[in-house]
Design an enzyme around this catalytic site. Structure first.
Site, PDB file in Angstrom:
ATOM      1  CE1 TYR A  75      -2.856  -3.279   0.115  1.00 48.63           C
ATOM      2  CE2 TYR A  75      -3.437  -2.738   2.408  1.00 48.63           C
ATOM      3  CZ  TYR A  75      -3.749  -3.164   1.637  1.00 48.63           C
ATOM      4  OH  TYR A  75      -4.574  -4.444   1.662  1.00 48.63           O
ATOM      5  CG  LEU A 119     -19.091  -1.780   3.712  1.00 43.54           C
ATOM      6  CD1 LEU A 119     -18.271  -0.555   3.813  1.00 43.54           C
ATOM      7  CD2 LEU A 119     -20.110  -2.554   3.906  1.00 43.54           C
ATOM      8  CB  ILE A 171     -10.034  -3.852   7.918  1.00 43.61           C
ATOM      9  CG1 ILE A 171     -10.122  -5.013   6.612  1.00 43.61           C
ATOM     10  CG2 ILE A 171      -9.234  -4.994   8.680  1.00 43.61           C
ATOM     11  CD1 ILE A 171      -8.510  -5.941   6.553  1.00 43.61           C
ATOM     12  CB  SER A 226     -13.987   4.917   5.621  1.00 43.24           C
ATOM     13  OG  SER A 226     -14.749   6.013   4.926  1.00 43.24           O
ATOM     14  CG  ASN A 275     -17.673   2.708   8.431  1.00 39.63           C
ATOM     15  OD1 ASN A 275     -18.962   2.007   8.015  1.00 39.63           O
ATOM     16  ND2 ASN A 275     -16.620   2.409   7.181  1.00 39.63           N
TER      17      ASN A 275
HETATM   18  N1  LIG Z   1      -5.105  -8.462   1.509  1.00 38.56           N
HETATM   19  C1  LIG Z   1      -5.404  -8.465   0.118  1.00 38.56           C
HETATM   20  O1  LIG Z   1      -5.453  -9.004  -0.986  1.00 38.56           O
HETATM   21  C2  LIG Z   1      -6.873  -7.188   0.583  1.00 38.56           C
HETATM   22  C3  LIG Z   1      -7.093  -6.696  -1.003  1.00 38.56           C
HETATM   23  C4  LIG Z   1      -8.261  -5.852  -0.125  1.00 38.56           C
HETATM   24  C5  LIG Z   1      -8.245  -4.780   0.701  1.00 38.56           C
HETATM   25  N2  LIG Z   1      -7.649  -5.055   1.112  1.00 38.56           N
HETATM   26  C6  LIG Z   1      -8.018  -4.558   2.723  1.00 38.56           C
HETATM   27  O2  LIG Z   1      -9.326  -4.242   3.358  1.00 38.56           O
HETATM   28  C7  LIG Z   1      -9.388  -3.505   3.240  1.00 38.56           C
HETATM   29  C8  LIG Z   1     -10.914  -3.001   2.860  1.00 38.56           C
HETATM   30  O3  LIG Z   1     -11.087  -3.230   1.468  1.00 38.56           O
HETATM   31  P1  LIG Z   1     -11.995  -1.632   0.951  1.00 38.56           P
HETATM   32  O4  LIG Z   1     -11.244  -0.233   1.212  1.00 38.56           O
HETATM   33  O5  LIG Z   1     -11.269  -2.116  -1.190  1.00 38.56           O
HETATM   34  O6  LIG Z   1     -13.311  -2.028   0.488  1.00 38.56           O
HETATM   35  P2  LIG Z   1     -14.185  -1.789   1.679  1.00 38.56           P
HETATM   36  O7  LIG Z   1     -14.216  -1.747   2.562  1.00 38.56           O
HETATM   37  O8  LIG Z   1     -14.961  -2.897   0.845  1.00 38.56           O
HETATM   38  O9  LIG Z   1     -15.256  -0.039   0.829  1.00 38.56           O
HETATM   39  C9  LIG Z   1     -14.596   0.583   0.456  1.00 38.56           C
HETATM   40  C10 LIG Z   1     -15.550   1.245   0.292  1.00 38.56           C
HETATM   41  O10 LIG Z   1     -16.788   1.922   0.492  1.00 38.56           O
HETATM   42  C11 LIG Z   1     -16.808   2.971   1.041  1.00 38.56           C
HETATM   43  N3  LIG Z   1     -17.317   3.415   2.811  1.00 38.56           N
HETATM   44  C12 LIG Z   1     -17.518   3.298   3.482  1.00 38.56           C
HETATM   45  N4  LIG Z   1     -17.489   2.804   4.482  1.00 38.56           N
HETATM   46  C13 LIG Z   1     -18.665   4.225   4.270  1.00 38.56           C
HETATM   47  C14 LIG Z   1     -20.314   4.291   4.463  1.00 38.56           C
HETATM   48  N5  LIG Z   1     -20.258   4.200   5.972  1.00 38.56           N
HETATM   49  N6  LIG Z   1     -21.183   4.656   4.088  1.00 38.56           N
HETATM   50  C15 LIG Z   1     -21.061   4.426   2.812  1.00 38.56           C
HETATM   51  N7  LIG Z   1     -19.021   3.862   1.537  1.00 38.56           N
HETATM   52  C16 LIG Z   1     -19.232   3.654   3.038  1.00 38.56           C
HETATM   53  C17 LIG Z   1     -15.651   3.746   1.058  1.00 38.56           C
HETATM   54  O11 LIG Z   1     -15.555   5.551   0.552  1.00 38.56           O
HETATM   55  P3  LIG Z   1     -15.368   6.237   2.041  1.00 38.56           P
HETATM   56  O12 LIG Z   1     -14.317   6.167   1.531  1.00 38.56           O
HETATM   57  O13 LIG Z   1     -16.073   7.510   0.825  1.00 38.56           O
HETATM   58  O14 LIG Z   1     -15.938   6.065   3.031  1.00 38.56           O
HETATM   59  C18 LIG Z   1     -14.852   3.205  -0.313  1.00 38.56           C
HETATM   60  O15 LIG Z   1     -15.429   3.809  -1.277  1.00 38.56           O
HETATM   61  C19 LIG Z   1      -8.233  -2.338   2.269  1.00 38.56           C
HETATM   62  O16 LIG Z   1      -8.064  -1.068   2.775  1.00 38.56           O
HETATM   63  C20 LIG Z   1      -7.397  -3.091   3.134  1.00 38.56           C
HETATM   64  O17 LIG Z   1      -6.906  -3.039   4.025  1.00 38.56           O
HETATM   65  C21 LIG Z   1      -6.757  -6.198   1.450  1.00 38.56           C
END
Ligand SMILES: NC(=O)c1ccc[n+]([C@@H]2O[C@H](COP(=O)([O-])OP(=O)(O)OC[C@H]3O[C@@H](n4cnc5c(N)ncnc54)[C@H](OP(=O)(O)O)[C@@H]3O)[C@@H](O)[C@H]2O)c1
Length: 283
Positions: A48, A184, A224, A227, A236
């Site tokens: 990252y 999400l 996790i 946002s 959250n």
């Molecule tokens: N191990 C791996 O290979 C891998 C791969 C992908 C991700 N990850 C980890 O998993 C974490 C989560 O995945 P992600 O961040 O990609 O996706 P996510 O948590 O499923 O979704 C994030 C999205 O949701 C929105 N969001 C969050 N809270 C919200 C709320 N209360 N209301 C409306 N929208 C909301 C965010 O926008 P806003 O910023 O506008 O809130 C963002 O666009 C990552 O940050 C990372 O740490 C790991």
């Protein structure tokens, strides 16, 4: 906050902040907001390129080190680098231990890397070990090659459209928990607009996002959500004052096997090995 007990006795906060796709400045701001709101877990990764920023946010937060569960991931390009790669990760974070260290992708010499992580565990540099994106056959390989430390966590794509029931059943006997990435659906508007979440949100005076996150927690999954928005970050974490009924959990179970966002192909895995960033070049 609620906690999960890992198979080595370590207590892990059920929810934390994800920092995927955040610039250093964004990650520092988001982690600062999260820690101020009462989060106790921040997730980052070598890849990252924001570990230093997360480390700065933790240092400046005033929160005691033992009150923050820090997880990070080794990228495949450092799997064969041995302990110096783990020491460099700790140095970027400005920490002398991390709470969770994860192999980010099942490619390259991941068994050697696992053994190096076990050494780091024995040396007190890491409190728990995990695997990310490992399919069941490769998890089994690590399980049988692991000495005394079996993986405490497996992090995979997991959300109501892709609930990971088979993997959950496989990991159960090991006491290994699932951590949901994309909890999400990466903010997929169609997932968030599913009528069941709207309806339950009205019943409990919560948003559809909070209903999804609560469902994860009741499944025993670590989450996790990522946002950059301080209001979302606070919302959250506001999911511990209500409980979905079994019938409501069963309704959400019906959404399973609808959609995945990430396809792990051999080509993609091979391409990860060729990505070799200079992790120390980050701000
Ligand atoms: N191990 C791996 O290979 C891998 C791969 C992908 C991700 N990850 C980890 O998993 C974490 C989560 O995945 P992600 O961040 O990609 O996706 P996510 O948590 O499923 O979704 C994030 C999205 O949701 C929105 N969001 C969050 N809270 C919200 C709320 N209360 N209301 C409306 N929208 C909301 C965010 O926008 P806003 O910023 O506008 O809130 C963002 O666009 C990552 O940050 C990372 O740490 C790991």
């Amino acid at each position: 906050m609620e906690y999960l007990k890992l198979n080595n006795g370590v207590r892990m906060p059920t929810m934390g902040l994800g920092t995927f796709l955040m610039s250093p400045a964004e990650a520092e701001a988001a982690a600062t907001a999260a820690l101020a709101t009462g989060y106790e877990h921040i997730d980052t990764a070598n890849a990252y390129m924001n570990e230093r920023a997360v480390g700065r946010a933790i240092a400046k937060s005033g929160v005691a080190r033992e009150k923050v569960f820090v997880s990070t991931k080794l990228w495949p390009s450092v799997y064969d680098a041995g302990m110096p790669a783990i020491d460099a990760t700790l140095a970027r974070l400005g920490l002398d231990y991390v709470d969770m260290l994860i192999l980010h992708q099942p490619v390259g010499d991941y068994l050697t890397a696992w053994h190096t992580m076990e050494e780091a565990y024995s040396a007190g540099k890491v409190r728990a070990l995990g695997l990310s994106n490992f399919p069941q056959n490769k998890i089994a390989e690590v399980m049988s090659s692991a000495s005394e430390v079996k993986p405490q966590l497996v992090t995979v794509e997991c959300h109501p459209y892709h609930q990971q029931r088979d993997l959950r059943a496989y990991l159960g006997p090991y006491g290994t928990i699932i951590e949901a990435w994309y909890p999400l659906g990466h903010g997929d508007a169609s997932l968030l607009a599913e009528p069941v979440f709207e309806e339950l949100g009205e019943k409990y005076d919560k948003s559809p996002v909070q209903i999804i996150l609560r469902w994860h927690v009741q499944m025993g999954t670590s989450i996790i959500p990522g946002s950059k928005n301080p209001v979302h970050i606070a919302d959250n974490a506001d999911i511990f004052d209500f409980r979905l009924t079994e019938a409501e959990m069963a309704r959400i179970a019906e959404l399973d096997n609808t959609k995945t966002y990430y396809q792990q192909t051999e080509e993609a895995l091979a391409s990860y090995l060729k990505i070799r960033p200079d992790f120390d070049a980050q701000e």
